[in-house]
Design a protein around this motif. Structure first.
Motif, short mmCIF file in Angstrom:
data_model
loop_
_atom_site.label_atom_id
_atom_site.label_comp_id
_atom_site.label_asym_id
_atom_site.label_seq_id
_atom_site.Cartn_x
_atom_site.Cartn_y
_atom_site.Cartn_z
N GLU A 332 -0.06 11.69 20.83
CA GLU A 332 -0.95 10.54 20.74
C GLU A 332 -1.22 9.94 22.11
OE1 GLU A 332 -0.70 7.56 17.69
OE2 GLU A 332 0.77 8.73 16.57
N ARG A 333 -0.19 9.88 22.94
CA ARG A 333 -0.34 9.27 24.26
C ARG A 333 -1.40 9.99 25.08
NH1 ARG A 333 4.60 8.86 25.09
NH2 ARG A 333 5.00 10.79 26.24
N ARG A 334 -1.38 11.31 25.05
CA ARG A 334 -2.39 12.07 25.82
C ARG A 334 -3.79 11.79 25.29
NH1 ARG A 334 1.75 16.02 25.38
NH2 ARG A 334 0.75 16.87 23.51
N ALA A 335 -3.94 11.82 23.98
CA ALA A 335 -5.27 11.59 23.39
C ALA A 335 -5.77 10.18 23.67
CB ALA A 335 -5.21 11.85 21.88
N VAL A 336 -4.88 9.21 23.59
CA VAL A 336 -5.27 7.81 23.80
C VAL A 336 -5.74 7.59 25.24
CG1 VAL A 336 -4.30 5.48 24.05
CG2 VAL A 336 -3.93 6.78 21.94
N ARG A 337 -5.04 8.18 26.20
CA ARG A 337 -5.41 7.98 27.60
C ARG A 337 -6.75 8.63 27.92
NH1 ARG A 337 0.53 8.73 30.59
NH2 ARG A 337 1.42 6.77 29.81
N VAL A 338 -7.01 9.80 27.37
CA VAL A 338 -8.31 10.44 27.57
C VAL A 338 -9.41 9.62 26.89
CG1 VAL A 338 -9.70 12.49 27.10
CG2 VAL A 338 -7.34 12.74 27.87
N TYR A 339 -9.13 9.19 25.66
CA TYR A 339 -10.14 8.43 24.92
C TYR A 339 -10.46 7.11 25.61
CZ TYR A 339 -12.35 5.75 21.21
OH TYR A 339 -13.22 4.97 20.49
N SER A 340 -9.46 6.49 26.26
CA SER A 340 -9.71 5.20 26.92
C SER A 340 -10.78 5.35 28.00
CB SER A 340 -8.41 4.65 27.52
OG SER A 340 -7.96 5.45 28.60
N VAL A 341 -10.81 6.49 28.69
CA VAL A 341 -11.85 6.73 29.70
C VAL A 341 -13.22 6.82 29.03
CG1 VAL A 341 -12.65 8.30 31.49
CG2 VAL A 341 -10.20 7.90 31.20
N VAL A 342 -13.29 7.57 27.92
CA VAL A 342 -14.55 7.68 27.18
C VAL A 342 -14.98 6.31 26.66
CG1 VAL A 342 -15.66 8.75 25.19
CG2 VAL A 342 -14.01 10.05 26.53
N LEU A 343 -14.03 5.53 26.21
CA LEU A 343 -14.32 4.21 25.66
C LEU A 343 -14.94 3.30 26.72
CD1 LEU A 343 -14.07 2.02 23.47
CD2 LEU A 343 -11.70 1.68 24.19
N VAL A 344 -14.33 3.27 27.90
CA VAL A 344 -14.82 2.38 28.96
C VAL A 344 -16.18 2.83 29.47
CG1 VAL A 344 -14.37 1.55 31.29
CG2 VAL A 344 -12.52 1.62 29.62
N VAL A 345 -16.29 4.13 29.81
CA VAL A 345 -17.54 4.64 30.37
C VAL A 345 -18.68 4.51 29.35
CG1 VAL A 345 -18.70 6.71 31.24
CG2 VAL A 345 -16.36 6.19 31.95
N GLY A 346 -18.40 4.89 28.10
CA GLY A 346 -19.45 4.81 27.08
C GLY A 346 -19.89 3.39 26.80
N THR A 347 -18.95 2.47 26.71
CA THR A 347 -19.29 1.08 26.42
C THR A 347 -20.11 0.48 27.56
OG1 THR A 347 -17.30 0.80 25.08
CG2 THR A 347 -18.35 -1.19 25.90
N VAL A 348 -19.69 0.71 28.80
CA VAL A 348 -20.43 0.17 29.94
C VAL A 348 -21.84 0.74 29.99
CG1 VAL A 348 -20.54 0.14 32.47
CG2 VAL A 348 -18.37 -0.32 31.31
N ALA A 349 -21.98 2.06 29.79
CA ALA A 349 -23.30 2.68 29.81
C ALA A 349 -24.18 2.15 28.69
CB ALA A 349 -23.16 4.20 29.71
N CYS A 350 -23.60 1.97 27.50
CA CYS A 350 -24.37 1.50 26.36
C CYS A 350 -24.87 0.07 26.58
CB CYS A 350 -23.50 1.58 25.11
SG CYS A 350 -24.43 1.79 23.58
N LEU A 351 -23.99 -0.80 27.06
CA LEU A 351 -24.38 -2.19 27.30
C LEU A 351 -25.38 -2.28 28.46
CD1 LEU A 351 -20.97 -4.04 26.83
CD2 LEU A 351 -22.88 -3.87 25.21
N ALA A 352 -25.22 -1.43 29.47
CA ALA A 352 -26.17 -1.43 30.58
C ALA A 352 -27.56 -1.00 30.11
CB ALA A 352 -25.68 -0.49 31.69
N PHE A 353 -27.61 0.01 29.24
CA PHE A 353 -28.90 0.45 28.69
C PHE A 353 -29.54 -0.67 27.88
CE2 PHE A 353 -31.63 2.48 25.55
CZ PHE A 353 -32.36 3.36 26.35
N MET A 354 -28.73 -1.39 27.12
CA MET A 354 -29.27 -2.51 26.34
C MET A 354 -29.88 -3.57 27.26
SD MET A 354 -27.33 -5.29 23.90
CE MET A 354 -26.54 -6.01 25.35
#
Length: 421
Positions: A332-354
Motif C-alpha cells: 500500500e505504501r508504494r501505491a499511495v506514494r505514486v498516487y500522491s504524485v498523480v493526485l497533486v499534478v492532476g488536481t493542479v492541472a485541472c484547477l488551472a484549466f478551469m
C-alpha cells in the motif's frame, strides 16, 4: 451500562457477552474485511481481530474470548476495548441482553429492485457479449473509417439552442444509465447502493455509493466498478451499425453520430483517477489499498509541510507529523506514494484549466445570454439566450448547491467509511 446514545462508549466487563448484528467477512491478503451491509460500514482487521469477531459471535464471553486468543496466538489482547470499538462501528446489537442504539441505515435507491431481478448483470457471458459488440464496432470502423464521427457531428442542428438542450438531455440520460449500471450490478451482488449528485473538483457528477461490494469476490467487484464504462461503450458500439445503415445526410444518421460521441465523451474523464473515478476504484482494488485517495492526500500534505520546513530551517516539525504512509503495509505504501504524485499534478492541472479556460468561457457565455434577453432581439435570439441560461446557469447553480450540502455534512459519519483496527 452507560447511555451509548449520548456518545459514551459502553462499559464491557470480563463476563459480558455480546450479540452481533449480521456481519460479513472476506479475507484480503493479510487482513480480513468485516462489514455490516445494512449500514455499509466496513473495517479491515488482522487475523486475530477476525478470530475475535467469530468467537464473540459464537457467544463466548469477553474473558473467554481473550483466553482463547491468548492460547491460539500467544499474545494478549484487550477484548473489552475491542468490543467497545465494534459497538462504535454499529456492529454490536446487544451487550448482556441490553440493546444498543442502532442508527437508521442510509436509504437505498430503487429499494424494490431485488438481487434476483438483476442476477444477469453478474453472469460471465455478459462481459463476453460486451467485448463481441465492441469488437464488431471497431472492425466496422476500420473497414469504413468514414463512419467515424467528428466534433462537427455534435452540431447536428443549425439552431444552437436545440443542440444545447438535446445534448444536455442526452448527456444526463446517458449519465443516469451509467450510474444505473453500477447500481444494478451491485444489487445483483446483494449490495443496496444509492445514487446521488456529487462534485469532483469543478465537475458536477452523479455518483453511486456501492459500499458493500468490498465483501464480494474480486470478479464481482471489478464488474461493478467497470459496468458504467461498459454501458457507455456498448451504447456507442450499438450505434455504429445504425451509422452504417443510414444515409449520411439523414437526420437519423446525424443524431446517431451525435449520440455516439456523447456516449464516448465521458470516458476520458474516467482516466482522471485523482477525482476518484471508476478507474480509480479499479486501481484501488488491484493495489489492495483501503483508501488510496485519503492516504495519498495525507502523504501529499506531509510532503508539502516538509518542503515548507526546508525553506524555513528554524521551524521544527510538530508532534505527530511523521510520515502517514509509514504505518501502511509495504504494497500500500508504494501505491499511495505514486498516487500522491498523480493526485497533486492532476488536481493542479485541472484547477488551472478551469481558471484559464472553463471559467472565462462560462462567464462569457452567460454574459452574452443575459445581453441577449435585452429588448430588440429576435425570438430565435431570445430562445438561444434562455437555453444557455437554463442549461449552463442551471448546472452551475446545481454544482454550488451540491457543494454546499456536501460541506455541511462533511463532519457527519459517512456510510461505508473504512477503518483499520
Amino acid at each position: 451500562m452507560t447511555d451509548t446514545a449520548a456518545g459514551t462508549p459502553p462499559r464491557v466487563g470480563p463476563d459480558a457477552r455480546v450479540a452481533l448484528h449480521e456481519l460479513s467477512m472476506r479475507r484480503d491478503r493479510d487482513e480480513w474485511i468485516v462489514g455490516r451491509m445494512a449500514t455499509r460500514t466496513f473495517v479491515a482487521l488482522p487475523p486475530a481481530g477476525a478470530r475475535a469477531v467469530r468467537l464473540l459471535g459464537e457467544g463466548l464471553s469477553v474473558a473467554r474470548t481473550q483466553e482463547r486468543l491468548r492460547a491460539d496466538t500467544g499474545e494478549e489482547f484487550d477484548i473489552a476495548d475491542f468490543v467497545a470499538d465494534l459497538a462504535a462501528l454499529g456492529f454490536v446489537a446487544r451487550i448482556d441482553g441490553r440493546p444498543l442504539p442502532d442508527p437508521a441505515p442510509p436509504p437505498a435507491s430503487l429499494p424494490w429492485l431485488r438481487p434476483r431481478h438483476v442476477r444477469f448483470a453478474l453472469h460471465p457471458v455478459l462481459p463476453v457479449a460486451v467485448a463481441v459488440l465492441l469488437t464488431a464496432a471497431l472492425v466496422t470502423l476500420l473497414l469504413r473509417p468514414g463512419l467515424l464521427p467528428g466534433y462537427r457531428d455534435l452540431l447536428w442542428s443549425p439552431h444552437g439552442s436545440v443542440v444545447l438542450l438535446s445534448g444536455a438531455a442526452a448527456g444526463w440520460t446517458l449519465l443516469l444509465a451509467h450510474e444505473l449500471a453500477h447500481l444494478v450490478t451491485a444489487r445483483a451482488a446483494g449490495v443496496p447502493g444509492r445514487m446521488r449528485l456529487g462534485t469532483r473538483l469543478q465537475f458536477l457528477v452523479m455518483q453511486t455509493d456501492i459500499s458493500g461490494i468490498e465483501l464480494a469476490p474480486r470478479r464481482h467487484r471489478l464488474t461493478a466498478y467497470l459496468s458504467g464504462i461498459a454501458l457507455n461503450l456498448s451504447v456507442a458500439s450499438a450505434l455504429v451499425p445504425v451509422l452504417a445503415a443510414t444515409d449520411p445526410a439523414s437526420t437519423a444518421h446525424r443524431l446517431s453520430a451525435a449520440a455516439l460521441l456523447l456516449a464516448l465523451m465521458p470516458l476520458p474523464f474516467q482516466l482522471m483517477v485523482f477525482t476518484r473515478t471508476d478507474v480509480y476504484f479499479v486501481l484501488q482494488d488491484l493495489t489492495g489499498c483501503r483508501d488510496l485517495y485519503g492516504d495519498g492526500l495525507a502523504y501529499a500534505r506531509h510532503r508539502f509541510r516538509r518542503a515548507l520546513r526546508a525553506l524555513r530551517p528554524g521551524v521544527r516539525a510538530a508532534a505527530g507529523e511523521d510520515d502517514p504512509s509509514a504505518r501502511l503495509p509495504a504494497h500500500e505504501r508504494r501505491a499511495v506514494r505514486v498516487y500522491s504524485v498523480v493526485l497533486v499534478v492532476g488536481t493542479v492541472a485541472c484547477l488551472a484549466f478551469m481558471a484559464a479556460v472553463t471559467l472565462p468561457l462560462d462567464i462569457a457565455l452567460l454574459s452574452r445570454a443575459v445581453r441577449g434577453l435585452a429588448p430588440g432581439n429576435t425570438p430565435a435570439g431570445y430562445a438561444d439566450s434562455a437555453a444557455v441560461l437554463v442549461t449552463l446557469g442551471g448546472v452551475n447553480v446545481l454544482w454550488l448547491v451540491t457543494k454546499w450540502r456536501a460541506h455541511r455534512s462533511r463532519r457527519r459519519a459517512k456510510a461505508g467509511a473504512w477503518a483499520r483496527m
